[in-house]
Design a protein around this motif. Structure first.
Motif, PDB file in Angstrom:
ATOM      1  N   SER A 115       0.498  -1.116   0.023  1.00 42.68           N
ATOM      2  CA  SER A 115      -0.319   0.324  -0.010  1.00 42.68           C
ATOM      3  C   SER A 115       0.218   1.379   0.186  1.00 42.68           C
ATOM      4  CB  SER A 115      -0.650   0.362   1.435  1.00 42.68           C
ATOM      5  OG  SER A 115      -0.397   0.245   2.448  1.00 42.68           O
ATOM      6  N   LEU A 116       2.058   0.898   0.575  1.00 44.93           N
ATOM      7  CA  LEU A 116       3.243   2.432   0.498  1.00 44.93           C
ATOM      8  C   LEU A 116       3.787   2.129  -0.942  1.00 44.93           C
ATOM      9  CD1 LEU A 116       4.820   2.018   3.640  1.00 44.93           C
ATOM     10  CD2 LEU A 116       3.308   3.697   3.343  1.00 44.93           C
ATOM     11  N   THR A 117       3.764   1.063  -1.605  1.00 42.43           N
ATOM     12  CA  THR A 117       4.581   1.386  -2.713  1.00 42.43           C
ATOM     13  C   THR A 117       3.796   1.204  -4.561  1.00 42.43           C
ATOM     14  OG1 THR A 117       5.050  -1.209  -2.548  1.00 42.43           O
ATOM     15  CG2 THR A 117       6.503   0.469  -1.041  1.00 42.43           C
ATOM     16  N   SER A 118       2.749   1.079  -4.155  1.00 40.26           N
ATOM     17  CA  SER A 118       2.117   0.672  -4.768  1.00 40.26           C
ATOM     18  C   SER A 118       0.391   1.375  -4.709  1.00 40.26           C
ATOM     19  CB  SER A 118       2.197  -1.067  -5.555  1.00 40.26           C
ATOM     20  OG  SER A 118       1.557  -1.680  -4.930  1.00 40.26           O
ATOM     21  N   SER A 119      -0.480   1.247  -5.798  1.00 42.78           N
ATOM     22  CA  SER A 119      -2.186   1.234  -5.935  1.00 42.78           C
ATOM     23  C   SER A 119      -2.789  -0.429  -6.209  1.00 42.78           C
ATOM     24  CB  SER A 119      -2.375   2.284  -6.656  1.00 42.78           C
ATOM     25  OG  SER A 119      -1.457   2.185  -7.968  1.00 42.78           O
ATOM     26  N   ASP A 120      -1.941  -1.009  -6.258  1.00 46.75           N
ATOM     27  CA  ASP A 120      -2.490  -2.458  -5.476  1.00 46.75           C
ATOM     28  C   ASP A 120      -3.738  -2.752  -5.550  1.00 46.75           C
ATOM     29  OD1 ASP A 120      -0.729  -2.412  -8.434  1.00 46.75           O
ATOM     30  OD2 ASP A 120       0.365  -4.346  -7.129  1.00 46.75           O
ATOM     31  N   PHE A 121      -3.724  -1.866  -4.282  1.00 43.42           N
ATOM     32  CA  PHE A 121      -4.628  -2.789  -3.145  1.00 43.42           C
ATOM     33  C   PHE A 121      -6.149  -1.064  -3.303  1.00 43.42           C
ATOM     34  CE2 PHE A 121      -2.229  -5.567  -0.830  1.00 43.42           C
ATOM     35  CZ  PHE A 121      -1.955  -6.565  -1.986  1.00 43.42           C
ATOM     36  N   ASN A 122      -5.336  -0.615  -3.914  1.00 46.27           N
ATOM     37  CA  ASN A 122      -6.227   0.913  -2.952  1.00 46.27           C
ATOM     38  C   ASN A 122      -8.028   0.521  -4.246  1.00 46.27           C
ATOM     39  OD1 ASN A 122      -4.277   2.103  -2.568  1.00 46.27           O
ATOM     40  ND2 ASN A 122      -4.151   3.256  -3.964  1.00 46.27           N
ATOM     41  N   ALA A 141      -8.353  -2.387   5.500  1.00 40.33           N
ATOM     42  CA  ALA A 141      -9.298  -2.000   5.534  1.00 40.33           C
ATOM     43  C   ALA A 141      -8.801  -0.288   4.968  1.00 40.33           C
ATOM     44  CB  ALA A 141     -10.192  -2.042   6.248  1.00 40.33           C
ATOM     45  N   ARG A 142      -7.590   0.115   5.469  1.00 38.80           N
ATOM     46  CA  ARG A 142      -6.629   1.492   5.142  1.00 38.80           C
ATOM     47  C   ARG A 142      -6.729   1.569   3.727  1.00 38.80           C
ATOM     48  NH1 ARG A 142      -1.353   1.154   4.897  1.00 38.80           N
ATOM     49  NH2 ARG A 142      -1.570   3.358   5.062  1.00 38.80           N
ATOM     50  N   VAL A 143      -7.194   0.741   3.150  1.00 37.41           N
ATOM     51  CA  VAL A 143      -7.200   1.566   1.593  1.00 37.41           C
ATOM     52  C   VAL A 143      -8.051   0.522   0.622  1.00 37.41           C
ATOM     53  CG1 VAL A 143      -4.359   2.106   1.136  1.00 37.41           C
ATOM     54  CG2 VAL A 143      -4.947  -0.511   0.574  1.00 37.41           C
ATOM     55  N   ALA A 144      -8.860  -0.333   1.079  1.00 39.38           N
ATOM     56  CA  ALA A 144      -9.980  -1.302   0.167  1.00 39.38           C
ATOM     57  C   ALA A 144     -10.871  -0.377   0.276  1.00 39.38           C
ATOM     58  CB  ALA A 144      -9.429  -3.051   0.631  1.00 39.38           C
TER      59      ALA A 144
END
Length: 335
Positions: A115-122, A141-144
């Motif tokens: 989540s810090l290095t990509s947007s894959d889980f956003n 759940a911070r980003v999903a």
């Protein structure tokens, strides 16, 4: 008449520092110390503050105010963060989900790093299998967009709910984005529905609605940590994975595990038979021989290099026996 024999108790290495003899639930705080990169960063300080705020990568002081902490080298920026997790210090084998295990911590670190290095889980839909304390799903759940945290047994699920509430204020997610649901792998997928009309028993808070099943099948990410410790359980896991991953959206599973060794009287050696059984489900790029032009379900596994994942959590020792596997599902044609 002899009393009922007490169940054997087990203890996670993560809890070795907890008070000995403590019974009941205990609360631990797992702290993150997060270097973003050691490479030069050409973004301005205002840009960095904006990105950190928007992605919820924050430092809070005692009053809850936002801080930005830097070392003298401006190319390193640290974020101090943490999760508060309620757990048992010991448990029976049937309730190991009440403890925090090392594989859950390393998978949490993996999620945090991604989540810090990509947007894959956003903004994705995700489902965690065998969630235990819920730590991994809470971190995601911070980003999903939506996370289904699943396990079985009221005690484990109630504890998951308590941990969601403990962390909701700090993580700033909306609790409706996390669904805690019961999922028994032996009963397969989709889970049974309980109706909510007045002529039947009211649906429990951990039961599925049909709309939730449809949403879970649109998930693109599956997660599991420390669920490989008995062959029977491994069989049930891959059985439900085949059902889950063959329906709806294309999915990838990240599975964290610990290789556990035991002395085998049959082999007169220390072996990891449970690990070998798990590996037997991963077909890789093998060619299949057969007489029929049929499709065969196939799980393909890729071992993640943990050397590329910093150890953000300091309250445990990662060790050499932890692994994370990226597992995909496909159908291969017999040749």
């Amino acid at each position: 008449m002899e009393g009922k024999k007490e169940e054997e108790q087990v203890m996670s290495e993560v809890h070795l520092g907890c008070p000995p003899g403590f019974s009941g639930s205990y609360v631990s705080h797992f702290t993150f110390s997060l270097p973003s990169t050691d490479m030069p960063d050409e973004r301005s300080d205002d840009q960095l503050k904006m990105e950190m705020s928007s992605s919820q990568e924050i430092i809070l002081d005692e009053d809850g105010d936002l801080l930005l902490t830097r070392r003298k080298n401006k190319n390193w920026r640290y974020l101090n963060y943490g999760f508060t997790i309620r757990h048992n210090i010991t448990s029976s084998l049937g309730n190991v989900g009440l403890q925090v295990w090392r594989a859950a911590l390393v998978l949490t670190e993996f999620i945090w790093h991604k989540s810090l290095t990509s947007s894959d889980f956003n903004d994705i839909i995700a489902l965690e299998l065998g969630a235990g304390t819920g730590l991994v799903g809470i971190a995601l759940a911070r980003v999903a967009r939506t996370v289904f945290i699943t396990d079985r047994g009221m005690e484990v699920l109630d504890n998951c709910g308590a941990n969601v509430q403990l962390n909701s204020g700090l993580l700033k997610f909306h609790e409706p984005s996390i669904h805690i649901r019961e999922l028994d792998w032996k009963e397969g997928w989709p889970p049974n529905l309980q109706t909510c009309d007045f002529s039947s028993q009211q649906r429990t808070r951990y039961s599925w609605a049909s709309s939730e099943i449809e949403e879970a099948e649109r998930a693109t990410l599956l997660l599991a940590a420390d669920v490989i410790y008995s062959d029977e359980l491994t069989d049930s896991l891959f059985s439900i994975l085949e059902r889950l991953m063959s329906r709806g959206s294309e999915k990838v599973l990240y599975l964290a595990m610990e290789k556990r060794y035991n002395f085998s009287l049959e082999e007169l050696d220390v072996v990891a038979n449970g690990y070998a059984h798990f590996r037997s489900f991963l077909n890789g790029d093998e060619e299949y021989e057969g007489h029929d032009d049929a499709l065969l379900p196939c799980f393909v596994g890729e071992l993640i290099d943990l050397g590329q994942i910093p150890q953000y959590i300091r309250e445990y020792e990662r060790g050499k026996d932890l692994e994370i596997w990226k597992i995909t599902y496909c159908l291969k044609r017999l040749k």
